[in-house]
Design a protein around this motif. Structure first.
Motif, PDB file in Angstrom:
ATOM      1  N   GLY A 357       0.798  -1.217   0.000  1.00 54.86           N
ATOM      2  CA  GLY A 357       0.000   0.000   0.000  1.00 54.86           C
ATOM      3  C   GLY A 357       0.827   1.262   0.000  1.00 54.86           C
ATOM      4  N   ARG A 358       2.126   1.141  -0.282  1.00 53.55           N
ATOM      5  CA  ARG A 358       2.973   2.337  -0.255  1.00 53.55           C
ATOM      6  C   ARG A 358       2.663   3.280  -1.408  1.00 53.55           C
ATOM      7  NH1 ARG A 358       7.259   2.464  -3.757  1.00 53.55           N
ATOM      8  NH2 ARG A 358       7.866   0.536  -4.798  1.00 53.55           N
ATOM      9  N   ASN A 359       1.856   2.848  -2.376  1.00 50.10           N
ATOM     10  CA  ASN A 359       1.477   3.709  -3.497  1.00 50.10           C
ATOM     11  C   ASN A 359       0.190   4.485  -3.215  1.00 50.10           C
ATOM     12  OD1 ASN A 359       3.541   2.982  -5.526  1.00 50.10           O
ATOM     13  ND2 ASN A 359       2.653   0.938  -5.305  1.00 50.10           N
ATOM     14  N   GLY A 360      -0.208   4.523  -1.957  1.00 50.84           N
ATOM     15  CA  GLY A 360      -1.426   5.235  -1.617  1.00 50.84           C
ATOM     16  C   GLY A 360      -2.680   4.428  -1.876  1.00 50.84           C
ATOM     17  N   LEU A 361      -2.527   3.150  -2.079  1.00 49.02           N
ATOM     18  CA  LEU A 361      -3.660   2.259  -2.325  1.00 49.02           C
ATOM     19  C   LEU A 361      -3.866   1.357  -1.113  1.00 49.02           C
ATOM     20  CD1 LEU A 361      -2.740   1.279  -5.982  1.00 49.02           C
ATOM     21  CD2 LEU A 361      -4.765   2.590  -5.291  1.00 49.02           C
ATOM     22  N   LEU A 436      -3.829  -6.583 -15.702  1.00 48.51           N
ATOM     23  CA  LEU A 436      -5.045  -5.831 -16.020  1.00 48.51           C
ATOM     24  C   LEU A 436      -6.041  -5.878 -14.864  1.00 48.51           C
ATOM     25  CD1 LEU A 436      -5.583  -6.903 -19.735  1.00 48.51           C
ATOM     26  CD2 LEU A 436      -5.342  -4.548 -18.945  1.00 48.51           C
ATOM     27  N   MET A 437      -6.223  -7.061 -14.261  1.00 52.01           N
ATOM     28  CA  MET A 437      -7.140  -7.186 -13.130  1.00 52.01           C
ATOM     29  C   MET A 437      -6.707  -6.300 -11.968  1.00 52.01           C
ATOM     30  SD  MET A 437      -7.893 -11.298 -13.011  1.00 52.01           S
ATOM     31  CE  MET A 437      -8.377 -11.204 -11.279  1.00 52.01           C
ATOM     32  N   ALA A 438      -5.426  -6.351 -11.635  1.00 50.84           N
ATOM     33  CA  ALA A 438      -4.932  -5.566 -10.496  1.00 50.84           C
ATOM     34  C   ALA A 438      -4.998  -4.073 -10.778  1.00 50.84           C
ATOM     35  CB  ALA A 438      -3.503  -5.993 -10.164  1.00 50.84           C
ATOM     36  N   ALA A 439      -4.637  -3.682 -12.001  1.00 51.72           N
ATOM     37  CA  ALA A 439      -4.675  -2.258 -12.344  1.00 51.72           C
ATOM     38  C   ALA A 439      -6.099  -1.728 -12.315  1.00 51.72           C
ATOM     39  CB  ALA A 439      -4.044  -2.047 -13.720  1.00 51.72           C
ATOM     40  N   ALA A 440      -7.046  -2.510 -12.809  1.00 56.04           N
ATOM     41  CA  ALA A 440      -8.448  -2.078 -12.789  1.00 56.04           C
ATOM     42  C   ALA A 440      -8.952  -1.935 -11.353  1.00 56.04           C
ATOM     43  CB  ALA A 440      -9.313  -3.080 -13.565  1.00 56.04           C
ATOM     44  N   GLN A 441      -8.560  -2.877 -10.483  1.00 59.07           N
ATOM     45  CA  GLN A 441      -8.955  -2.778  -9.076  1.00 59.07           C
ATOM     46  C   GLN A 441      -8.346  -1.548  -8.426  1.00 59.07           C
ATOM     47  OE1 GLN A 441     -11.091  -4.623  -7.480  1.00 59.07           O
ATOM     48  NE2 GLN A 441     -10.719  -4.226  -5.312  1.00 59.07           N
ATOM     49  N   ALA A 442      -7.087  -1.276  -8.744  1.00 59.38           N
ATOM     50  CA  ALA A 442      -6.433  -0.095  -8.177  1.00 59.38           C
ATOM     51  C   ALA A 442      -7.109   1.190  -8.643  1.00 59.38           C
ATOM     52  CB  ALA A 442      -4.957  -0.089  -8.562  1.00 59.38           C
ATOM     53  N   VAL A 443      -7.505   1.231  -9.899  1.00 57.08           N
ATOM     54  CA  VAL A 443      -8.234   2.398 -10.419  1.00 57.08           C
ATOM     55  C   VAL A 443      -9.529   2.590  -9.647  1.00 57.08           C
ATOM     56  CG1 VAL A 443      -9.574   3.214 -12.410  1.00 57.08           C
ATOM     57  CG2 VAL A 443      -7.226   2.392 -12.723  1.00 57.08           C
ATOM     58  N   ASP A 444     -10.242   1.499  -9.380  1.00 59.48           N
ATOM     59  CA  ASP A 444     -11.506   1.598  -8.652  1.00 59.48           C
ATOM     60  C   ASP A 444     -11.312   2.093  -7.219  1.00 59.48           C
ATOM     61  OD1 ASP A 444     -12.929   0.675 -10.833  1.00 59.48           O
ATOM     62  OD2 ASP A 444     -12.862  -1.431 -10.202  1.00 59.48           O
TER      63      ASP A 444
END
Length: 493
Positions: A357-361, A436-444
């Motif tokens: 979560g160090r990327n603010g996620l 793609l799955m992880a990036a889409a979840q992070a966007v959400d």
């Protein structure tokens, strides 16, 4: 579908895919048939004049010094039977069709001396959907001849074939397709089998898949950059003009186009991890490797690679080493390493997205927090897949032994190099699906994010196949669904 018209030149990897996967019909121009007839005449005249011609009036391999006496046509049948040494599971029909089409394309270039009626019968057999049962093991890259005997045997009504989704004796398949078995003139058997058509056909299909996976990898990389609010100054074309390495300017431009928007958003960091910051370099190297392998495959598809070779204009028949595919094997070994490098960066980005979560996620991309596993169990799967890719990236083209009493003391293992590269593309595409799955979840999960038009489409495409994670569930099943969409052509982004 528009027929594939063979002129003796200009055959592409996309043509192989159309013949192999879409059952496109093959047509041949009259000029090709005329050239084949001329080559046959040169061959027959050379033999009648008493010239020693390998595989026509001499034995093969270590039997080179043995003269063929008596019925030369019968020797062609003996030649096929003696080299029907391939074993293992049968190749998938699409690979058999790729090999058949590749051999037809090569023969269209002229130089084999194959009887025109045998060439026409091979085209008719492909168009009719009569597919020889071809065992998968036997090629060492000095031509694929022990595997290619399956095609020749089916043409003469021997062996087994698949026809209308049924396996049956070749004679029955030909009869049902209303095709007569062919008779072989001197050298026809050798002309049918002494070629790297299996390697070349399989290589063409692998490259078509690599091109589509590369496009999907660029899309996944762009969505990751959105999800992590990455610093997009790395895509400035001036940076890549300053170091114009392997296609990195092209890779950067594609990513820049995917991320283009009216108003730029500030990055969250000065410099991102290397799997993000170096994407143009990594992807560019892979694009160049694909281009190089395409060149190598298309040279083979359009070349007269027979031994012996008939030079029609000079009325000569000469022995060659043109069947040897060292450059093709090396191109696919290089491509495999480039895929492994790109897959490694893809896996690293997945770990970045799903980590602490160090990327603010949120930790593990879980909206629940606490003991929720979120995406972190998929890190094991990603690591396992990457290990399999790295294993297959090890080169094989130096793994051979001298055979045929030392006459054949060098080989290239081209088919093995091509096959493992094809396996790597399948595994790499699974990593792309997970990124793609992880990036889409992070966007959400990232508040206040506005996607670029192109990445918004990519995100929406993920969501048509995989819902957002709201509570722990078996993500492996979701990854399978998204991978299938990427692989079968139903992915739209």
């Amino acid at each position: 579908m528009t027929p594939l018209v063979l002129t003796g030149a200009g055959v592409s990897i996309e043509d192989v895919a159309a013949a192999a996967r879409s059952a496109a019909k093959v047509e041949v121009t009259p000029s090709v048939m005329e050239h084949l007839a001329k080559a046959r005449k040169v061959l027959d005249e050379a033999a009648a004049a008493g010239q020693q011609i390998y595989g026509l009036n001499t034995g093969l391999g270590a039997n080179l010094g043995t003269a063929v006496e008596g019925d030369a046509s019968a020797f062609q049948r003996q030649l096929l039977d003696g080299r029907g040494a391939a074993v293992g599971d049968a190749l998938p029909i699409q690979l058999v069709r790729a090999a058949m089409f590749a051999r037809i394309a090569m023969l269209s270039a002229g130089g084999s001396g194959l009887s025109p009626h045998v060439f026409s019968a091979l085209v008719e057999m492909l168009n009719a959907g009569v597919h020889p049962v071809m065992p998968a093991l036997g090629s060492i890259g000095a031509g694929d001849l022990v595997m290619m005997t399956a095609i020749a045997h089916t043409l003469i009504g021997e062996g087994d074939a698949d026809y209308q989704s049924r396996r049956m004796p070749s004679a029955k398949a030909l009869m049902m397709a209303r095709l007569p078995p062919v008779s072989l003139a001197p050298k026809d058997g050798l002309s049918l089998i002494n070629a790297s058509a299996v390697s070349t056909g399989a290589g063409a299909l692998a490259l078509v898949d690599a091109l589509s996976a590369m496009e999907q990898q660029q899309q996944a990389g762009a969505l990751t950059m959105e999800a992590l609010a990455a610093n997009r100054t790395i895509l400035d074309p001036r940076l890549h003009v300053a170091r114009p390495a392997a296609c990195q300017l092209l890779a950067a431009r594609t990513l820049r186009d995917l991320l283009a928007r009216d108003h730029e958003t500030p990055p969250t960091s000065l410099q991102d991890p290397l799997s993000i910051r170096c994407m143009p370099s990594i992807h560019g190297a892979l694009i160049q490797a694909i281009d190089h392998a395409r060149l190598a495959v298309e040279i083979e598809l359009n070349a007269a690679a027979d031994n012996p070779l008939v030079l029609v204009e000079d009325a000569l028949v000469l022995s060659t080493g043109n069947f040897h595919t060292a450059s093709l094997a090396l191109a696919f070994e290089t491509l495999g390493l480039a895929i492994a490098q790109c897959a490694g960066a893809c896996a690293a980005r997945f770990i970045q997205l799903t980590g602490s979560g160090r990327n603010g996620l949120p930790k593990y991309l879980s909206p629940l927090g606490g003991a929720s596993a979120g995406f972190v169990p998929l890190q094991k799967t990603v690591t396992a897949i990457l290990a399999a890719i790295r294993h297959k990236a090890n080169p094989v083209m130096l793994d051979y032994l001298p055979v045929s009493e030392g006459v054949e003391d060098h080989a290239t293992q081209t088919l093995l190099a091509v096959s493992k590269c094809g396996d790597m593309i399948v595994l790499w595409r699974r990593l792309i699906a997970m990124e793609l799955m992880a990036a889409a979840q992070a966007v959400d999960l990232r508040e206040g994010i506005t996607l670029a038009p192109a990445t918004a489409v990519i995100h929406a495409s993920v969501r048509t196949h995989v819902p957002a994670l709201k509570e722990d569930r078996p993500l492996g099943a979701n990854a399978n669904v998204l991978y299938a969409a990427l692989a079968d052509g139903s992915w739209r982004a």
